[in-house]
Design a protein around this motif. Structure first.
Motif, PDB file in Angstrom:
ATOM      1  N   GLU A 151       0.808  -1.212   0.000  1.00 37.89           N
ATOM      2  CA  GLU A 151       0.000   0.000   0.000  1.00 37.89           C
ATOM      3  C   GLU A 151       0.849   1.274   0.000  1.00 37.89           C
ATOM      4  N   ASN A 152       1.942   1.274   0.747  1.00 39.40           N
ATOM      5  CA  ASN A 152       2.787   2.470   0.780  1.00 39.40           C
ATOM      6  C   ASN A 152       3.446   2.736  -0.576  1.00 39.40           C
ATOM      7  N   SER A 153       3.836   1.677  -1.256  1.00 33.27           N
ATOM      8  CA  SER A 153       4.392   1.849  -2.607  1.00 33.27           C
ATOM      9  C   SER A 153       3.329   2.411  -3.549  1.00 33.27           C
ATOM     10  N   MET A 154       2.098   1.956  -3.372  1.00 32.43           N
ATOM     11  CA  MET A 154       1.005   2.453  -4.200  1.00 32.43           C
ATOM     12  C   MET A 154       0.758   3.939  -3.924  1.00 32.43           C
ATOM     13  N   ARG A 155       0.849   4.334  -2.653  1.00 32.23           N
ATOM     14  CA  ARG A 155       0.696   5.759  -2.312  1.00 32.23           C
ATOM     15  C   ARG A 155       1.797   6.597  -2.959  1.00 32.23           C
ATOM     16  N   ALA A 156       3.018   6.070  -2.947  1.00 31.86           N
ATOM     17  CA  ALA A 156       4.136   6.786  -3.575  1.00 31.86           C
ATOM     18  C   ALA A 156       3.892   6.938  -5.075  1.00 31.86           C
ATOM     19  N   CYS A 157       3.382   5.895  -5.713  1.00 33.10           N
ATOM     20  CA  CYS A 157       3.050   5.995  -7.139  1.00 33.10           C
ATOM     21  C   CYS A 157       1.941   7.010  -7.366  1.00 33.10           C
ATOM     22  N   GLY A 158       1.004   7.084  -6.426  1.00 31.84           N
ATOM     23  CA  GLY A 158      -0.074   8.073  -6.523  1.00 31.84           C
ATOM     24  C   GLY A 158       0.453   9.492  -6.429  1.00 31.84           C
ATOM     25  N   ALA A 159       1.380   9.714  -5.526  1.00 31.89           N
ATOM     26  CA  ALA A 159       1.982  11.047  -5.397  1.00 31.89           C
ATOM     27  C   ALA A 159       2.742  11.413  -6.666  1.00 31.89           C
ATOM     28  N   ARG A 160       3.442  10.450  -7.242  1.00 33.41           N
ATOM     29  CA  ARG A 160       4.160  10.684  -8.501  1.00 33.41           C
ATOM     30  C   ARG A 160       3.179  11.045  -9.618  1.00 33.41           C
ATOM     31  N   GLU A 161       2.048  10.352  -9.685  1.00 32.63           N
ATOM     32  CA  GLU A 161       1.030  10.629 -10.706  1.00 32.63           C
ATOM     33  C   GLU A 161       0.469  12.040 -10.542  1.00 32.63           C
ATOM     34  N   ILE A 162       0.229  12.441  -9.303  1.00 33.55           N
ATOM     35  CA  ILE A 162      -0.327  13.774  -9.058  1.00 33.55           C
ATOM     36  C   ILE A 162       0.665  14.845  -9.497  1.00 33.55           C
ATOM     37  N   MET A 163       1.932  14.662  -9.173  1.00 30.31           N
ATOM     38  CA  MET A 163       2.948  15.635  -9.583  1.00 30.31           C
ATOM     39  C   MET A 163       3.047  15.717 -11.109  1.00 30.31           C
ATOM     40  N   SER A 164       2.996  14.577 -11.763  1.00 29.98           N
ATOM     41  CA  SER A 164       3.031  14.576 -13.225  1.00 29.98           C
ATOM     42  C   SER A 164       1.791  15.252 -13.797  1.00 29.98           C
ATOM     43  N   GLY A 165       0.657  15.021 -13.168  1.00 34.91           N
ATOM     44  CA  GLY A 165      -0.584  15.635 -13.629  1.00 34.91           C
ATOM     45  C   GLY A 165      -0.564  17.139 -13.516  1.00 34.91           C
ATOM     46  N   ILE A 166      -0.050  17.643 -12.409  1.00 38.63           N
ATOM     47  CA  ILE A 166       0.052  19.095 -12.231  1.00 38.63           C
ATOM     48  C   ILE A 166       0.992  19.673 -13.290  1.00 38.63           C
ATOM     49  N   GLY A 167       2.108  19.026 -13.512  1.00 38.64           N
ATOM     50  CA  GLY A 167       3.056  19.504 -14.522  1.00 38.64           C
ATOM     51  C   GLY A 167       2.485  19.452 -15.925  1.00 38.64           C
TER      52      GLY A 167
END
Length: 168
Positions: free
Chosen positions: A43-59
């Protein structure tokens, strides 16, 4: 102010919104997603991937989405590796879901790659060698002709009261 957007810019915008949605899902419901993929305990790895996706989305929603789309492509490669690893787990009972996820991520990888390739030349600062303007002064008749050009300037009488300092 309006500016034209290429098809790659429009695609990047759509990918940005998709990234934000997927990132929020991975960040807020990692347990549900890991159960669907048979990857409980990550689950923590999935959260990290989620944070990466959000940063990419904002960019990707910015004026120059090129770096964010390239980072999405890198994230897709990581996701493909993780999903491939999940297929090798003999205890995983959700392999059909993993195959489906691999297919979706593979398609998104191809879309991200095409978008990044389309954006790169459009948003590149320059192609080739940077021009050298060091020999230019900004004065059409040269710097020497500009020196002392305002030496005999007189402030008009009606403007003297508007000056914040006394005139000589």
């Amino acid at each position: 102010m309006t500016h034209s957007q290429s098809s790659s810019d429009k695609l990047a915008r759509g990918l940005g919104w998709l990234s934000l949605g997927m990132g929020l899902y991975k960040l807020l419901a990692p347990g549900k997603l890991t159960r669907q993929l048979g990857m409980q305990g990550n689950e923590n790895s999935m959260r990290a991937c989620g944070a990466r996706e959000i940063m990419s989305g904002i960019g990707a929603l910015s004026d120059n989405p090129t770096p964010a789309i390239w980072s999405r492509l890198g994230g897709d490669v990581v996701d493909l590796a993780v999903l491939t690893y999940a297929l090798k787990d003999e205890h995983n009972t959700k392999k059909e879901n993993v195959y489906l996820a691999l297919s979706v991520v593979g398609i998104l990888t191809a879309i991200d790659c095409a978008c990044a390739k389309g954006l790169s030349p459009r948003h590149a600062y320059q192609r080739g060698i940077t021009p050298d303007y060091s020999h230019r002064s900004g004065f059409p008749q040269g710097l020497a002709s500009a020196r002392g050009g305002a030496q005999d300037f007189q402030v008009p009488a009606d403007m003297k009261d508007a000056l914040p300092y006394p005139t000589l």
